[in-house]
Design an enzyme around this catalytic site. Structure first.
Site: not given
Ligand code: NDP
Ligand code: 2IT
Length: 461
Positions: A134, A174
């Site tokens: 990461k 992420d």
């Molecule tokens: P994005 O940046 O696309 O979206 C994040 C969302 O979460 C936004 O709505 C943001 O609001 C909100 N958020 C972030 N930090 C906070 C906080 N501290 N408190 C409240 N709301 C918060 O990210 P993703 O959708 O990609 O990721 C969301 C989650 O999913 C994370 O935990 C990530 O690690 C996990 N994840 C993502 C993957 C991927 O493929 N993208 C894969 C597996 C897991 P704001 O805009 O106000 O910050």
């Molecule tokens: O938390 C996760 O699994 C991710 N943000 C996706 C990682 C990836 O390599 O696609």
């Protein structure tokens, strides 16, 4: 139904956690992530003493390599800004380091070590050959111009490029790193190396990406929910759902819930949540996607656009989040770590929730998890439920190296099959180690054993 592993007490693990605490001061999220895995492992270590003899756990919690670097860039006003950049190359026992990059002001080594550690087991569960890593920066893309984000990404990659590679370490997105950022990062890598290779996943379809990668985490989390529901002869059809977040994972979780006949009542961002009792239809979701991905606006705008919805600003002086008190059947936390605390979990139970599928990484505190496990609800932990994203990243890597291009239907079918297999692995491990119904223990044990066995095979390294 008892849903805890038999004989969890293990003095070795108590000593282990004490030592970990001493050696990693000021890293609460990392300690929490390790603790969450270790609590499931007592019975495994008793059955497999060779893991203890070769200190597998002691080696697992120490990243193979951490790179930390300066990221200088010039903002639109001509000021020189500096951020901290990192890559944690945690474990390569079963494949090259694989995991996302997070750009958020809260990023530090504790956050990245927790995420990298989780990634090891998640990637192991996908059945694909990927190690865990990461990275990211304490850079906040919010409120920055495209030019500023591009200059930041170029500076970040100007150091990172020498440490990554398509056979070594393959970053992805992420929080704060989506299609725009992947484009700028990949462009700079290609320019510096003069090589067009699959060094990053989450690329656009036009330049080496895979169909369904943007959708994969959200879709996968709902597929995992369907697998859990099928054990009780139920489905998503007609289920009222709470979704948190409004980014990549939340958007495609909502899309898939709609496709399967469910109804999404909420979405949120760090400012607050919207509650739409009529449901976030596909049309309304399109509004959210445009708002978040193009206009880069706030979720509060949803309530201005749709009179069926109300907006509730988050009051951070209050520890609990009132969104989790809304009556519904299923919850899909898809924003960030520790967004569900113990009292939130109790409120979810009071509101009738019988399923939690974690799209975010570590969204529930250990105390909240305990509430879910004690109540015997269907609780899909992050490392299993959100593995669909990295799984399709693995499929993107296969397509890139084989010069293949699978259709949307082909990738979706593979994703669905992988989520089914992850569910089976959790169930089988929980049966073998006497904790039937506990997906948390099942995921930890199944993810751990594959990596531990690979480490045994490869000697003391
Ligand atoms: P994005 O940046 O696309 O979206 C994040 C969302 O979460 C936004 O709505 C943001 O609001 C909100 N958020 C972030 N930090 C906070 C906080 N501290 N408190 C409240 N709301 C918060 O990210 P993703 O959708 O990609 O990721 C969301 C989650 O999913 C994370 O935990 C990530 O690690 C996990 N994840 C993502 C993957 C991927 O493929 N993208 C894969 C597996 C897991 P704001 O805009 O106000 O910050
Ligand atoms: O938390 C996760 O699994 C991710 N943000 C996706 C990682 C990836 O390599 O696609």
């Amino acid at each position: 139904m008892t849903t805890t592993c038999a004989d969890k007490s293990c003095p070795f693990l108590d000593d282990f956690m004490n030592d970990l605490n001493k050696r990693n001061p000021h890293q609460p999220e990392f300690i929490q992530a390790v603790q969450e895995v270790v609590v499931s492992l007592g019975p495994v270590l008793q059955k497999k003493p060779e893991y203890v003899k070769t200190n597998i756990l002691g080696r697992l919690v120490e990243p193979e390599r951490i790179i930390q670097f300066r990221v200088p860039w010039v903002d639109d006003s001509g000021n020189v800004q500096v951020n901290k950049g990192y890559r944690v190359e945690f474990n390569s026992a079963i494949g090259p380091y694989k995991g996302g990059l997070r750009f958020h002001p809260s990023v530090d080594l504790s956050i990245l070590k927790f995420l990298g550690f989780e990634q090891i087991f998640k990637n192991s569960l996908t059945t694909l050959p990927m190690g865990g890593g990461k990275g990211g920066a304490d850079f906040d893309p919010k409120g920055k111009s495209d030019g500023e984000v591009m200059r930041f990404c170029q500076s970040f990659m100007s150091e990172l490029f020498r440490h990554i590679g398509h056979n070594t370490d393959i970053p992805a997105g992420d929080i704060g790193v989506g299609g725009r950022e992947i484009g700028y990062l990949f462009g700079q890598y290609k320019r510096l190396k003069n090589e067009f290779v699959g060094v990053m996943t989450g690329r656009d379809i036009n330049w080496g990406g895979s169909k369904i990668r943007p959708e994969a985490t959200g879709y996968g989390s709902v597929y995992f929910a369907e697998e859990m529901l099928s054990t009780r002869n139920e489905s998503m059809d007609g289920k009222k759902c709470l979704v948190s977040g409004s980014g990549n994972v939340a958007q495609f979780t909502t899309e898939k819930i709609n496709q399967l006949g469910g109804k999404v009542l909420t979405m949120s961002d760090s400012g607050g949540f919207i509650h739409d009792p009529e449901g976030i239809s596909n049309e309304k979701l399109e509004f959210v996607m445009d708002l978040k991905n193009n206009k880069r606006g706030r979720i509060s705008a949803y309530a201005d656009a749709f009179t069926s919805a109300t907006y509730h600003e988050r009051d951070y002086a209050v520890a609990t989040n009132p969104m989790w008190s809304i009556e519904a059947d299923c919850a899909f936390p898809s924003a960030t770590q520790n967004e569900i605390i113990e009292d939130d979990a109790k409120h979810l139970m009071n509101g009738g929730i019988t399923l939690v599928s974690e799209g975010a990484n570590m969204p529930s505190t250990p105390e909240a998890q305990e509430v879910f496990v004690e109540k015997g609800i269907l609780y899909g932990p992050a490392k299993a439920a959100n593995a669909g994203g990295v799984a399709v990243s693995g499929l993107e890597m296969s397509q890139a190296s084989g010069r293949l291009f699978w259709t949307r239907e082909e990738v979706d079918a593979k994703l669905r099959a992988i989520m089914k297999t992850i569910h089976e692995q959790c169930v089988e491990a929980s049966e073998e180690f006497d904790c039937v119904g506990n997906y948390n223990d099942g995921a930890n044990i199944a993810g751990f054993m594959k990596v531990a066995d690979a480490m045994l095979d490869q000697g003391i390294i």
